[in-house]
Scaffold this motif. Sequence first.
Motif, PDB file in Angstrom:
ATOM      1  N   ASP A   1       0.839  -1.109  -0.247  1.00  0.00           N
ATOM      2  CA  ASP A   1      -0.178   0.065   0.024  1.00  0.00           C
ATOM      3  C   ASP A   1       0.966   1.263   0.045  1.00  0.00           C
ATOM      4  N   THR A   2       0.437   2.303  -0.104  1.00  0.00           N
ATOM      5  CA  THR A   2       0.983   3.577  -0.237  1.00  0.00           C
ATOM      6  C   THR A   2       1.619   3.926   1.070  1.00  0.00           C
TER       7      THR A   2
ATOM      8  N   THR B   1       2.926   6.342   4.243  1.00  0.00           N
ATOM      9  CA  THR B   1       2.597   7.959   4.714  1.00  0.00           C
ATOM     10  C   THR B   1       4.311   8.405   4.807  1.00  0.00           C
ATOM     11  N   ASN B   2       4.030   9.790   4.825  1.00  0.00           N
ATOM     12  CA  ASN B   2       5.285  10.338   4.763  1.00  0.00           C
ATOM     13  C   ASN B   2       5.218  11.482   5.747  1.00  0.00           C
TER      14      ASN B   2
ATOM     15  N   GLU C   1       8.302   8.557   0.572  1.00  0.00           N
ATOM     16  CA  GLU C   1       7.255   7.300   0.559  1.00  0.00           C
ATOM     17  C   GLU C   1       7.081   6.503  -0.625  1.00  0.00           C
ATOM     18  N   ASN C   2       7.441   7.025  -1.854  1.00  0.00           N
ATOM     19  CA  ASN C   2       7.354   6.398  -3.136  1.00  0.00           C
ATOM     20  C   ASN C   2       8.944   5.375  -3.213  1.00  0.00           C
TER      21      ASN C   2
ATOM     22  N   ARG D   1       1.734  -2.102   4.698  1.00  0.00           N
ATOM     23  CA  ARG D   1       1.631  -0.670   5.146  1.00  0.00           C
ATOM     24  C   ARG D   1       2.890  -0.190   5.729  1.00  0.00           C
TER      25      ARG D   1
ATOM     26  N   ARG E   1      -5.468  -3.449  -4.219  1.00  0.00           N
ATOM     27  CA  ARG E   1      -5.659  -4.027  -2.844  1.00  0.00           C
ATOM     28  C   ARG E   1      -6.767  -5.133  -2.939  1.00  0.00           C
TER      29      ARG E   1
ATOM     30  N   ARG F   1       8.150   2.693  -0.585  1.00  0.00           N
ATOM     31  CA  ARG F   1       7.082   1.559  -1.283  1.00  0.00           C
ATOM     32  C   ARG F   1       7.904   0.644  -2.616  1.00  0.00           C
ATOM     33  N   SER F   2       8.392   1.466  -3.143  1.00  0.00           N
ATOM     34  CA  SER F   2       9.011   0.715  -4.435  1.00  0.00           C
ATOM     35  C   SER F   2       9.970  -0.298  -3.969  1.00  0.00           C
TER      36      SER F   2
END
Length: 167
Positions: free
Chosen positions: A34-35, A37-38, A46-47, A77, A69, A50-51
């Motif tokens: 999931d995305t 948070t930053n 955050e990207n 998460r 999802r 996540r990557s």
Amino acid sequence: MCALIMLWMSSGCGYHLADGEDSIDPAIQKVFVDTFTNRTSEAGIENLFRSAFMDQVLRGGRFQLAGSREEADALIRGDIRSLSTSHLSYGKTDLSVEERLTVVMDVTFEERTSKRILWQVRNFNYYNDYTVAGEQTNVMEIKRKNALVKLSGDAAERAYSLILSGF
């Protein structure tokens, strides 16, 4: 008798997972990252994280990476709470020679439909050191960015390992 004692002492704590064994229900096959948070002032971190977690799911081989999802059995998460830079050592001119990037984040692995938390860690922190000695500003920024990429990959690898082991 001495040989027996030496063998016993060298055996370690005795708890480990057998090769290929993990603590996750085998029914969990697809994972969606999931995305994140930053909560830092570092734009785009955050990207990056996540990557890194997505890459780790792919590399790990235990799960398939879900495209959404809705098709996932479980979710990863992340909440990036802080990113700090500290000086580790100084040169003769009192300028920093080596720096440390430290990230602190919460990571959760949960079953999607039941929302049952399978694994969670709060204030998970990881760091990466890099040299900056005698570098021009643009080169220092490139080194910092590379250190941040390495930090995200290493943190994702460690968290993934902990998820699988249940620790």
